[in-house]
Design a protein around this motif. Structure first.
Motif, PDB file in Angstrom:
ATOM      1  N   GLY A 171      -1.300  13.054   6.543  1.00 35.82           N
ATOM      2  CA  GLY A 171      -0.344  12.409   6.857  1.00 35.82           C
ATOM      3  C   GLY A 171      -0.241  10.163   6.138  1.00 35.82           C
ATOM      4  N   TYR A 172      -1.873   9.836   5.771  1.00 36.62           N
ATOM      5  CA  TYR A 172      -2.206   8.919   5.641  1.00 36.62           C
ATOM      6  C   TYR A 172      -1.825   8.461   4.628  1.00 36.62           C
ATOM      7  CZ  TYR A 172      -5.441  10.356  10.150  1.00 36.62           C
ATOM      8  OH  TYR A 172      -5.540  10.701  11.584  1.00 36.62           O
ATOM      9  N   ALA A 173      -1.118   9.367   4.040  1.00 30.21           N
ATOM     10  CA  ALA A 173      -0.672   8.598   1.880  1.00 30.21           C
ATOM     11  C   ALA A 173      -0.052   9.615   1.655  1.00 30.21           C
ATOM     12  CB  ALA A 173      -2.285   8.833   1.588  1.00 30.21           C
ATOM     13  N   THR A 174       1.271   9.254   0.906  1.00 30.21           N
ATOM     14  CA  THR A 174       1.624   9.379   0.440  1.00 30.21           C
ATOM     15  C   THR A 174       2.449   8.999  -1.395  1.00 30.21           C
ATOM     16  OG1 THR A 174       4.648  10.711   0.603  1.00 30.21           O
ATOM     17  CG2 THR A 174       3.851   7.810   1.669  1.00 30.21           C
ATOM     18  N   TYR A 175       2.877  10.017  -1.614  1.00 30.12           N
ATOM     19  CA  TYR A 175       3.633   9.497  -2.879  1.00 30.12           C
ATOM     20  C   TYR A 175       4.673   8.596  -2.844  1.00 30.12           C
ATOM     21  CZ  TYR A 175      -0.551  12.000  -5.372  1.00 30.12           C
ATOM     22  OH  TYR A 175      -1.530  12.057  -5.984  1.00 30.12           O
ATOM     23  N   VAL A 176       4.679   7.495  -3.899  1.00 32.30           N
ATOM     24  CA  VAL A 176       6.233   7.187  -3.788  1.00 32.30           C
ATOM     25  C   VAL A 176       6.066   6.561  -5.058  1.00 32.30           C
ATOM     26  CG1 VAL A 176       6.371   5.919  -1.424  1.00 32.30           C
ATOM     27  CG2 VAL A 176       5.376   4.108  -3.457  1.00 32.30           C
ATOM     28  N   LYS A 177       8.026   6.509  -5.123  1.00 33.66           N
ATOM     29  CA  LYS A 177       8.913   5.796  -6.723  1.00 33.66           C
ATOM     30  C   LYS A 177       8.771   4.766  -6.592  1.00 33.66           C
ATOM     31  CE  LYS A 177      12.257   8.177  -8.982  1.00 33.66           C
ATOM     32  NZ  LYS A 177      13.065   8.496  -9.246  1.00 33.66           N
ATOM     33  N   ASP A 178       7.846   4.449  -8.139  1.00 33.43           N
ATOM     34  CA  ASP A 178       7.508   2.876  -8.082  1.00 33.43           C
ATOM     35  C   ASP A 178       8.491   2.174  -9.362  1.00 33.43           C
ATOM     36  OD1 ASP A 178       6.801   0.527  -8.021  1.00 33.43           O
ATOM     37  OD2 ASP A 178       5.127   0.832  -9.001  1.00 33.43           O
ATOM     38  N   VAL A 179       9.523   1.538  -8.242  1.00 31.05           N
ATOM     39  CA  VAL A 179      10.588   0.578  -9.214  1.00 31.05           C
ATOM     40  C   VAL A 179       9.662   0.342 -10.055  1.00 31.05           C
ATOM     41  CG1 VAL A 179      13.130  -0.156  -9.477  1.00 31.05           C
ATOM     42  CG2 VAL A 179      12.212   1.073  -7.803  1.00 31.05           C
ATOM     43  N   LYS A 180       9.153  -0.436 -10.319  1.00 32.14           N
ATOM     44  CA  LYS A 180       8.854  -1.430 -11.483  1.00 32.14           C
ATOM     45  C   LYS A 180       8.150  -1.060 -12.390  1.00 32.14           C
ATOM     46  CE  LYS A 180       7.701  -5.386  -8.506  1.00 32.14           C
ATOM     47  NZ  LYS A 180       6.945  -6.222  -8.079  1.00 32.14           N
ATOM     48  N   GLU A 181       7.308   0.415 -12.423  1.00 29.84           N
ATOM     49  CA  GLU A 181       7.211   1.231 -13.292  1.00 29.84           C
ATOM     50  C   GLU A 181       7.671   2.232 -13.900  1.00 29.84           C
ATOM     51  OE1 GLU A 181       3.753   0.762 -13.794  1.00 29.84           O
ATOM     52  OE2 GLU A 181       3.207  -1.142 -13.088  1.00 29.84           O
ATOM     53  N   ARG A 182       8.899   2.280 -14.127  1.00 24.82           N
ATOM     54  CA  ARG A 182       9.648   2.616 -14.668  1.00 24.82           C
ATOM     55  C   ARG A 182       9.754   4.353 -14.236  1.00 24.82           C
ATOM     56  NH1 ARG A 182       7.263   3.298 -19.197  1.00 24.82           N
ATOM     57  NH2 ARG A 182       5.409   2.679 -18.743  1.00 24.82           N
ATOM     58  N   GLY A 183       9.694   3.977 -12.324  1.00 23.75           N
ATOM     59  CA  GLY A 183      10.060   5.203 -11.272  1.00 23.75           C
ATOM     60  C   GLY A 183       8.643   6.274 -11.540  1.00 23.75           C
ATOM     61  N   GLU A 184       7.526   5.787 -11.323  1.00 22.94           N
ATOM     62  CA  GLU A 184       6.504   7.043 -11.858  1.00 22.94           C
ATOM     63  C   GLU A 184       6.088   6.736  -9.822  1.00 22.94           C
ATOM     64  OE1 GLU A 184       3.375   5.297 -14.068  1.00 22.94           O
ATOM     65  OE2 GLU A 184       4.699   5.687 -16.160  1.00 22.94           O
ATOM     66  N   GLN A 185       5.541   8.056  -9.864  1.00 23.37           N
ATOM     67  CA  GLN A 185       4.997   8.617  -9.144  1.00 23.37           C
ATOM     68  C   GLN A 185       3.567   7.804  -8.320  1.00 23.37           C
ATOM     69  OE1 GLN A 185       6.290  10.069  -6.226  1.00 23.37           O
ATOM     70  NE2 GLN A 185       8.563  10.410  -7.273  1.00 23.37           N
ATOM     71  N   VAL A 186       3.361   6.958  -7.311  1.00 26.95           N
ATOM     72  CA  VAL A 186       2.499   6.079  -6.980  1.00 26.95           C
ATOM     73  C   VAL A 186       1.858   6.574  -5.745  1.00 26.95           C
ATOM     74  CG1 VAL A 186       1.117   3.793  -7.225  1.00 26.95           C
ATOM     75  CG2 VAL A 186       3.244   4.299  -8.536  1.00 26.95           C
ATOM     76  N   LEU A 187       0.440   6.292  -5.508  1.00 28.47           N
ATOM     77  CA  LEU A 187       0.026   7.152  -4.486  1.00 28.47           C
ATOM     78  C   LEU A 187      -0.012   5.894  -3.328  1.00 28.47           C
ATOM     79  CD1 LEU A 187      -1.259   9.291  -2.778  1.00 28.47           C
ATOM     80  CD2 LEU A 187      -3.749   8.439  -3.580  1.00 28.47           C
ATOM     81  N   THR A 188       0.394   5.617  -2.447  1.00 28.05           N
ATOM     82  CA  THR A 188       0.422   4.207  -1.297  1.00 28.05           C
ATOM     83  C   THR A 188      -0.432   4.779  -0.188  1.00 28.05           C
ATOM     84  OG1 THR A 188       0.935   2.996   0.233  1.00 28.05           O
ATOM     85  CG2 THR A 188       2.652   4.606  -0.417  1.00 28.05           C
ATOM     86  N   PHE A 189      -1.230   4.240   0.446  1.00 24.56           N
ATOM     87  CA  PHE A 189      -2.561   4.698   2.277  1.00 24.56           C
ATOM     88  C   PHE A 189      -2.026   4.313   2.699  1.00 24.56           C
ATOM     89  CE2 PHE A 189      -5.719   5.638  -1.369  1.00 24.56           C
ATOM     90  CZ  PHE A 189      -5.979   6.598  -0.496  1.00 24.56           C
ATOM     91  N   PHE A 190      -0.792   3.523   2.703  1.00 27.52           N
ATOM     92  CA  PHE A 190      -0.162   2.833   4.240  1.00 27.52           C
ATOM     93  C   PHE A 190       1.718   3.122   4.053  1.00 27.52           C
ATOM     94  CE2 PHE A 190      -3.730   0.030   1.841  1.00 27.52           C
ATOM     95  CZ  PHE A 190      -3.948  -0.052   3.319  1.00 27.52           C
ATOM     96  N   PRO A 191       1.981   4.524   4.025  1.00 20.19           N
ATOM     97  CA  PRO A 191       3.323   4.700   3.976  1.00 20.19           C
ATOM     98  C   PRO A 191       4.082   4.488   5.472  1.00 20.19           C
ATOM     99  CG  PRO A 191       1.571   6.973   4.821  1.00 20.19           C
ATOM    100  CD  PRO A 191       1.007   5.838   4.649  1.00 20.19           C
TER     101      PRO A 191
END
Length: 72
Positions: A48-68
């Motif tokens: 649970g230290y990272a998650t994929y989120v939908k990035d609005v700026k990148e046309r809705g692509e999934q982006v990995l973030t280490f700071f959920p």
């Protein structure tokens, strides 16, 4: 302090013990002064230290973030 990093050499994951190869992302966690732990992407997702989120700026692509927790 937590930091999302990119490996510049081979680093060993403290979770699953596999090698994090050059160019792969990992999380560096510093619990206490001088005590550091490195986790590969797979271990971060599992713990649970990272998650994929939908990035609005990148046309809705999934982006990995280490700071959920910062997204709440």
């Amino acid at each position: 302090m937590n930091r999302g990093c990119v490996a510049v050499g081979e680093i060993k994951c403290d979770g699953c013990q596999r090698l994090i190869e050059q160019g792969q992302r990992y999380l560096l966690m510093e619990e206490k002064e001088g005590e550091k732990f490195r986790f590969c992407v797979e271990c971060c997702l599992t713990k649970g230290y990272a998650t994929y989120v939908k990035d609005v700026k990148e046309r809705g692509e999934q982006v990995l973030t280490f700071f959920p927790t910062m997204l709440d």
